[in-house]
Design a protein around this motif. Sequence first.
Motif, PDB file in Angstrom:
ATOM      1  N   ILE A 139       0.824  -1.214   0.000  1.00  0.00           N
ATOM      2  CA  ILE A 139       0.000   0.000   0.000  1.00  0.00           C
ATOM      3  C   ILE A 139       0.859   1.265   0.000  1.00  0.00           C
ATOM      4  O   ILE A 139       0.495   2.270  -0.598  1.00  0.00           O
ATOM      5  CB  ILE A 139      -1.009   0.000   1.163  1.00  0.00           C
ATOM      6  CG1 ILE A 139      -2.038   1.113   0.941  1.00  0.00           C
ATOM      7  CG2 ILE A 139      -0.318   0.152   2.496  1.00  0.00           C
ATOM      8  CD1 ILE A 139      -3.331   0.894   1.654  1.00  0.00           C
ATOM      9  N   HIS A 140       2.037   1.204   0.606  1.00  0.00           N
ATOM     10  CA  HIS A 140       2.907   2.388   0.624  1.00  0.00           C
ATOM     11  C   HIS A 140       3.505   2.648  -0.753  1.00  0.00           C
ATOM     12  O   HIS A 140       3.756   3.797  -1.113  1.00  0.00           O
ATOM     13  CB  HIS A 140       3.983   2.241   1.687  1.00  0.00           C
ATOM     14  CG  HIS A 140       3.424   2.156   3.074  1.00  0.00           C
ATOM     15  ND1 HIS A 140       2.587   3.111   3.599  1.00  0.00           N
ATOM     16  CD2 HIS A 140       3.546   1.216   4.029  1.00  0.00           C
ATOM     17  CE1 HIS A 140       2.230   2.762   4.821  1.00  0.00           C
ATOM     18  NE2 HIS A 140       2.796   1.609   5.099  1.00  0.00           N
ATOM     19  N   ILE A 141       3.705   1.604  -1.516  1.00  0.00           N
ATOM     20  CA  ILE A 141       4.182   1.779  -2.891  1.00  0.00           C
ATOM     21  C   ILE A 141       3.056   2.344  -3.750  1.00  0.00           C
ATOM     22  O   ILE A 141       3.290   3.189  -4.605  1.00  0.00           O
ATOM     23  CB  ILE A 141       4.731   0.458  -3.445  1.00  0.00           C
ATOM     24  CG1 ILE A 141       5.926   0.024  -2.598  1.00  0.00           C
ATOM     25  CG2 ILE A 141       5.128   0.611  -4.917  1.00  0.00           C
ATOM     26  CD1 ILE A 141       6.436  -1.351  -2.877  1.00  0.00           C
ATOM     27  N   SER A 142       1.835   1.929  -3.484  1.00  0.00           N
ATOM     28  CA  SER A 142       0.680   2.483  -4.203  1.00  0.00           C
ATOM     29  C   SER A 142       0.548   3.977  -3.932  1.00  0.00           C
ATOM     30  O   SER A 142       0.245   4.759  -4.835  1.00  0.00           O
ATOM     31  CB  SER A 142      -0.607   1.775  -3.781  1.00  0.00           C
ATOM     32  OG  SER A 142      -0.552   0.423  -4.102  1.00  0.00           O
ATOM     33  N   GLN A 143       0.809   4.387  -2.692  1.00  0.00           N
ATOM     34  CA  GLN A 143       0.749   5.807  -2.349  1.00  0.00           C
ATOM     35  C   GLN A 143       1.822   6.575  -3.109  1.00  0.00           C
ATOM     36  O   GLN A 143       1.568   7.658  -3.624  1.00  0.00           O
ATOM     37  CB  GLN A 143       0.925   6.005  -0.846  1.00  0.00           C
ATOM     38  CG  GLN A 143      -0.248   5.525  -0.039  1.00  0.00           C
ATOM     39  CD  GLN A 143       0.021   5.498   1.454  1.00  0.00           C
ATOM     40  OE1 GLN A 143       1.164   5.557   1.896  1.00  0.00           O
ATOM     41  NE2 GLN A 143      -1.035   5.403   2.235  1.00  0.00           N
ATOM     42  N   LEU A 144       3.012   6.021  -3.193  1.00  0.00           N
ATOM     43  CA  LEU A 144       4.089   6.673  -3.933  1.00  0.00           C
ATOM     44  C   LEU A 144       3.745   6.751  -5.418  1.00  0.00           C
ATOM     45  O   LEU A 144       4.002   7.760  -6.058  1.00  0.00           O
ATOM     46  CB  LEU A 144       5.410   5.925  -3.745  1.00  0.00           C
ATOM     47  CG  LEU A 144       6.603   6.518  -4.480  1.00  0.00           C
ATOM     48  CD1 LEU A 144       6.943   7.898  -3.924  1.00  0.00           C
ATOM     49  CD2 LEU A 144       7.791   5.611  -4.380  1.00  0.00           C
ATOM     50  N   SER A 145       3.142   5.704  -5.950  1.00  0.00           N
ATOM     51  CA  SER A 145       2.751   5.702  -7.361  1.00  0.00           C
ATOM     52  C   SER A 145       1.735   6.800  -7.644  1.00  0.00           C
ATOM     53  O   SER A 145       1.754   7.415  -8.706  1.00  0.00           O
ATOM     54  CB  SER A 145       2.176   4.348  -7.755  1.00  0.00           C
ATOM     55  OG  SER A 145       3.162   3.367  -7.662  1.00  0.00           O
ATOM     56  N   SER A 146       0.852   7.067  -6.688  1.00  0.00           N
ATOM     57  CA  SER A 146      -0.116   8.156  -6.851  1.00  0.00           C
ATOM     58  C   SER A 146       0.604   9.496  -6.924  1.00  0.00           C
ATOM     59  O   SER A 146       0.248  10.353  -7.723  1.00  0.00           O
ATOM     60  CB  SER A 146      -1.107   8.159  -5.689  1.00  0.00           C
ATOM     61  OG  SER A 146      -1.833   6.971  -5.661  1.00  0.00           O
ATOM     62  N   LEU A 147       1.643   9.681  -6.095  1.00  0.00           N
ATOM     63  CA  LEU A 147       2.423  10.918  -6.135  1.00  0.00           C
ATOM     64  C   LEU A 147       3.207  11.029  -7.435  1.00  0.00           C
ATOM     65  O   LEU A 147       3.432  12.117  -7.944  1.00  0.00           O
ATOM     66  CB  LEU A 147       3.401  10.966  -4.959  1.00  0.00           C
ATOM     67  CG  LEU A 147       2.809  11.203  -3.577  1.00  0.00           C
ATOM     68  CD1 LEU A 147       3.894  11.072  -2.522  1.00  0.00           C
ATOM     69  CD2 LEU A 147       2.156  12.570  -3.502  1.00  0.00           C
ATOM     70  N   TRP A 148       3.631   9.882  -7.958  1.00  0.00           N
ATOM     71  CA  TRP A 148       4.440   9.848  -9.166  1.00  0.00           C
ATOM     72  C   TRP A 148       3.702  10.508 -10.326  1.00  0.00           C
ATOM     73  O   TRP A 148       4.310  11.125 -11.194  1.00  0.00           O
ATOM     74  CB  TRP A 148       4.742   8.396  -9.526  1.00  0.00           C
ATOM     75  CG  TRP A 148       5.992   8.218 -10.290  1.00  0.00           C
ATOM     76  CD1 TRP A 148       6.225   8.586 -11.584  1.00  0.00           C
ATOM     77  CD2 TRP A 148       7.203   7.620  -9.828  1.00  0.00           C
ATOM     78  NE1 TRP A 148       7.494   8.249 -11.953  1.00  0.00           N
ATOM     79  CE2 TRP A 148       8.111   7.654 -10.897  1.00  0.00           C
ATOM     80  CE3 TRP A 148       7.596   7.059  -8.632  1.00  0.00           C
ATOM     81  CZ2 TRP A 148       9.393   7.149 -10.792  1.00  0.00           C
ATOM     82  CZ3 TRP A 148       8.868   6.550  -8.530  1.00  0.00           C
ATOM     83  CH2 TRP A 148       9.752   6.601  -9.590  1.00  0.00           C
ATOM     84  N   LYS A 149       2.394  10.404 -10.323  1.00  0.00           N
ATOM     85  CA  LYS A 149       1.592  10.933 -11.425  1.00  0.00           C
ATOM     86  C   LYS A 149       1.293  12.421 -11.271  1.00  0.00           C
ATOM     87  O   LYS A 149       0.678  13.018 -12.131  1.00  0.00           O
ATOM     88  CB  LYS A 149       0.293  10.141 -11.535  1.00  0.00           C
ATOM     89  CG  LYS A 149       0.543   8.700 -11.908  1.00  0.00           C
ATOM     90  CD  LYS A 149      -0.727   7.908 -11.927  1.00  0.00           C
ATOM     91  CE  LYS A 149      -0.416   6.453 -12.215  1.00  0.00           C
ATOM     92  NZ  LYS A 149      -1.574   5.596 -12.145  1.00  0.00           N
TER      93      LYS A 149
END
Length: 78
Positions: A58-68
Amino acid sequence: MNATDAYQVMFTEYPDVVSVDQMCQMLGGIGCKTAYQLLREQKIKSFMVGRRYCIPKIHISQLSSLWKTAKLHDFLAF
């Protein structure tokens, strides 16, 4: 899409807690040095079992959201 929705849709082929190598693959093939730097600086939440980093997906998913978004540049800011 919030982090919880992203968690359910993205990275379904990975376990709930991933290794550093898996995290690198999930983030588009970033280098291990970059991954360890993100973990040491606590920019990605993780925990250690012995000497190994364990990263909840889930923390990687949060980072992926920021990536965009434009926020990622400020987030990483090496």
